[in-house]
Design an enzyme around this catalytic site. Structure first.
Site, short mmCIF file in Angstrom:
data_model
loop_
_atom_site.label_atom_id
_atom_site.label_comp_id
_atom_site.label_asym_id
_atom_site.label_seq_id
_atom_site.Cartn_x
_atom_site.Cartn_y
_atom_site.Cartn_z
N ASN A 1 -73.84 -19.89 -23.20
CA ASN A 1 -75.29 -20.08 -23.38
C ASN A 1 -75.78 -19.46 -24.69
O ASN A 1 -76.97 -19.29 -24.89
CB ASN A 1 -76.06 -19.51 -22.18
CG ASN A 1 -75.88 -18.00 -22.05
OD1 ASN A 1 -75.19 -17.38 -22.86
ND2 ASN A 1 -76.49 -17.41 -21.04
N ASP B 1 -69.68 -3.98 -24.48
CA ASP B 1 -70.48 -4.18 -23.27
C ASP B 1 -69.65 -3.83 -22.05
O ASP B 1 -68.43 -3.66 -22.15
CB ASP B 1 -71.04 -5.62 -23.19
CG ASP B 1 -70.01 -6.70 -23.51
OD1 ASP B 1 -68.80 -6.40 -23.56
OD2 ASP B 1 -70.41 -7.86 -23.71
N HIS C 1 -75.00 -16.39 -25.75
CA HIS C 1 -75.16 -14.92 -25.77
C HIS C 1 -74.12 -14.28 -26.69
O HIS C 1 -73.05 -14.83 -26.92
CB HIS C 1 -75.15 -14.33 -24.35
CG HIS C 1 -73.86 -14.29 -23.63
ND1 HIS C 1 -73.67 -14.85 -22.38
CD2 HIS C 1 -72.67 -13.71 -23.93
CE1 HIS C 1 -72.44 -14.62 -21.96
NE2 HIS C 1 -71.81 -13.94 -22.89
N GLU D 1 -78.48 -11.82 -23.36
CA GLU D 1 -78.77 -13.15 -22.85
C GLU D 1 -79.93 -13.78 -23.63
O GLU D 1 -80.72 -13.06 -24.28
CB GLU D 1 -79.14 -13.06 -21.36
CG GLU D 1 -78.01 -12.52 -20.47
CD GLU D 1 -76.93 -13.58 -20.19
OE1 GLU D 1 -76.73 -14.49 -21.02
OE2 GLU D 1 -76.28 -13.47 -19.13
C1 GLP Z 1 -68.62 -12.45 -22.06
C2 GLP Z 1 -68.72 -11.10 -22.80
C3 GLP Z 1 -68.84 -11.31 -24.26
C4 GLP Z 1 -67.80 -12.32 -24.67
C5 GLP Z 1 -68.24 -13.67 -24.17
C6 GLP Z 1 -67.22 -14.77 -24.42
O1 GLP Z 1 -69.66 -12.63 -21.17
N1 GLP Z 1 -69.77 -10.25 -22.39
O2 GLP Z 1 -68.68 -10.08 -24.94
O3 GLP Z 1 -67.73 -12.35 -26.05
O4 GLP Z 1 -68.64 -13.62 -22.83
O5 GLP Z 1 -66.15 -14.67 -23.54
P1 GLP Z 1 -64.88 -15.60 -23.64
O6 GLP Z 1 -64.18 -15.22 -24.89
O7 GLP Z 1 -64.07 -15.28 -22.42
O8 GLP Z 1 -65.37 -17.00 -23.67
#
Ligand code: GLP
Length: 250
Positions: free
Chosen positions: A132, A65, A134, A139
């Protein structure tokens, strides 16, 4: 779907990826994420590579992403992150990035799906979990049939990611490009990882029967080779008797 609960989620994931590369000597199409959770994973993979214990020449890396409109030179762009923590340290030579600065973003998304398809599909999607629920930037409410697309980020995700933007959620981009649930579900193997108490509410939703777009993480239940690795803090609200999940403690 398997839920592995382990106090060393990073080591588990590193071991899995190490073994995966060892047992897939031909080209492997890996779709890898950004975020805080996998930073230690990437650091340990880089260490193994530096010690000559990890072959990476067969890797073709696909970005999961990307924020819309951040230039690739911005340290908060996911492309910059992947270059810094994965591509350069592991000497990965084949990369596929999402151009989130293009004029026609939906054309970028369509082309990305075509590239994945023409490359033979994704062998492994590694992913984190949003607070949340995702996955990638899908989302809650995203149909499971969605492929790579433009997404409007929720306030909750922008708040959660503000920590990478000097704690200022207004600086977090409002849109992103992301591979879709359908892209993820078509990959041959899924490995997701969740650590820490902030992920507990998202994982608790897995105890409910079935899968729902309201909890994108629950899409993993529809995949025959999906593993979620969680530390005890992230898994603390998942009842051990949840019949929906094949739970093991390692
Ligand atoms: C972000 C990214 C995801 C990631 C997730 C968790 O928004 N778009 O690809 O896996 O949130 O992030 P983190 O590992 O910093 O908690």
């Amino acid at each position: 779907m398997k839920l592995i609960i382990t106090s060393n989620a990073t080591a588990w994931v590193v071991h899995y990826i190490h073994r995966f590369l060892h047992t897939h000597p031909g080209t492997v199409n890996l779709c890898f994420p950004t975020g805080g959770t996998v930073l230690d994973v990437y650091a340990q993979l880089a260490r193994l590579f530096g010690q000559g214990q990890l072959a990476t020449e067969q890797i073709a890396l696909f970005q999961m992403d990307e924020y819309v409109a951040l230039p690739p030179t911005d340290p908060q762009s996911y492309r910059f992150y992947l270059q810094q923590y994965l591509v350069q340290p592991l000497h990965i030579t084949r990369t596929h990035f999402l151009d989130a600065n293009a004029a026609d973003l939906s054309a970028v998304c369509t082309r990305y799906e075509t590239t994945i398809c023409e490359s033979g599909g994704l062998d492994l999607v590694l992913g984190g979990v949003g607070e949340n629920g995702h996955i990638a930037f899908n989302e809650p409410g995203t149909p499971f049939s969605a492929r790579t697309h433009v997404v409007n980020l929720t306030d909750s995700t922008r708040r959660a990611n503000a920590r990478f933007f000097d704690a200022d959620s207004t600086r977090v981009p409002t849109q992103a490009l992301t591979i879709g649930p359908a892209t993820i579900l078509e990959a041959r193997n899924l490995l997701f990882v969740a650590t820490g108490p902030k992920k507990a509410a998202a994982l608790a939703k897995l105890a409910k029967p079935g899968s729902t777009p309201l909890c994108p993480l629950s899409a993993l239940k529809l995949h025959p080779n999906a593993i979620l690795v969680a530390d005890p803090q992230a898994a603390r609200l998942v009842p051990p008797t949840t019949s929906q999940l094949e739970i093991s403690y390692e």
